[in-house]
Design a protein around this motif. Structure first.
Motif: not given
Length: 205
Positions: A13, A16, A64, A66, A68
């Protein structure tokens, strides 16, 4: 391509962002995942990366909210876009998501491929077709993943696959469009999808 080979299991990750102004520099290669709020987009990303919790899943479609980003290698990223279509959220928030989605698709130059996910039991809704048409118009290769294939019997899902391909051919879209079955639960289509997306990610920039 960089010296680091693409390994989906190494995905991590990054961030975001509510809109493209919060994204990292527009360099390298990104492949975006788009789909209706209940298409199983986050589950598909988790299956492809072999990481159960990489993309957040929820029993409530539309969580969800945003853009990402997940890094696979130097300057190579997967992008989980806000889900479109049905979501039990206020209209103003839905409009905000749709604006962020459109802005990313129209202005992000490092976008080099588009994965459109749709529930194989309810394929080719108007918003799905519009997304595919946009990808073709932008001269992007498009991979259509017919998700939740485990929900259908073998003969039915194969017929669905043929019907979707035939419908797209009938639209006479002049673009690079691939269609395949996919199941996050069973892992169906994972290898095939990774092969297609990897080819996009490894192109020189």
């Amino acid at each position: 391509m960089t010296d680091t080979a693409i390994d989906f299991r190494r995905a991590k990750y990054m961030l975001s962002a509510p809109d493209i102004s919060f994204l990292p520099p527009d360099t390298g290669v990104e492949v975006a995942f788009a789909g209706r709020s209940n298409a199983g987009k986050s589950s598909a990303l988790n299956t492809m990366t072999d990481q159960r919790g990489l993309a957040k899943t929820s029993k409530t479609p539309g969580r969800t909210q945003m853009i990402n980003l997940f890094e696979l290698a130097e300057d190579r990223r997967l992008v989980d876009l806000p889900g479109y279509g049905f979501a039990q959220v206020p209209l103003e928030m839905k409009k905000k998501w749709q604006h962020a989605l459109a802005e990313y698709l129209e202005k992000r130059n490092c976008l080099k491929g588009l994965v459109v996910l749709m529930d194989c039991r309810h394929p080719l809704k108007d918003l799905d077709v519009n997304m595919i048409r946009w990808g073709v118009a932008a001269e992007l290769p498009v991979l259509v993943l017919l998700t939740k294939a485990d929900k259908l019997k073998q003969a039915v899902k194969q017929k669905t696959l043929r019907d979707v391909k035939a419908s797209l051919e009938a639209m006479e879209l002049d673009g690079d469009i691939k269609v395949q079955l996919f199941s996050s639960l069973k892992g169906t289509g994972r290898t095939e999808a990774i092969k297609t997306v990897t080819a996009w990610l490894e192109q020189p920039v």
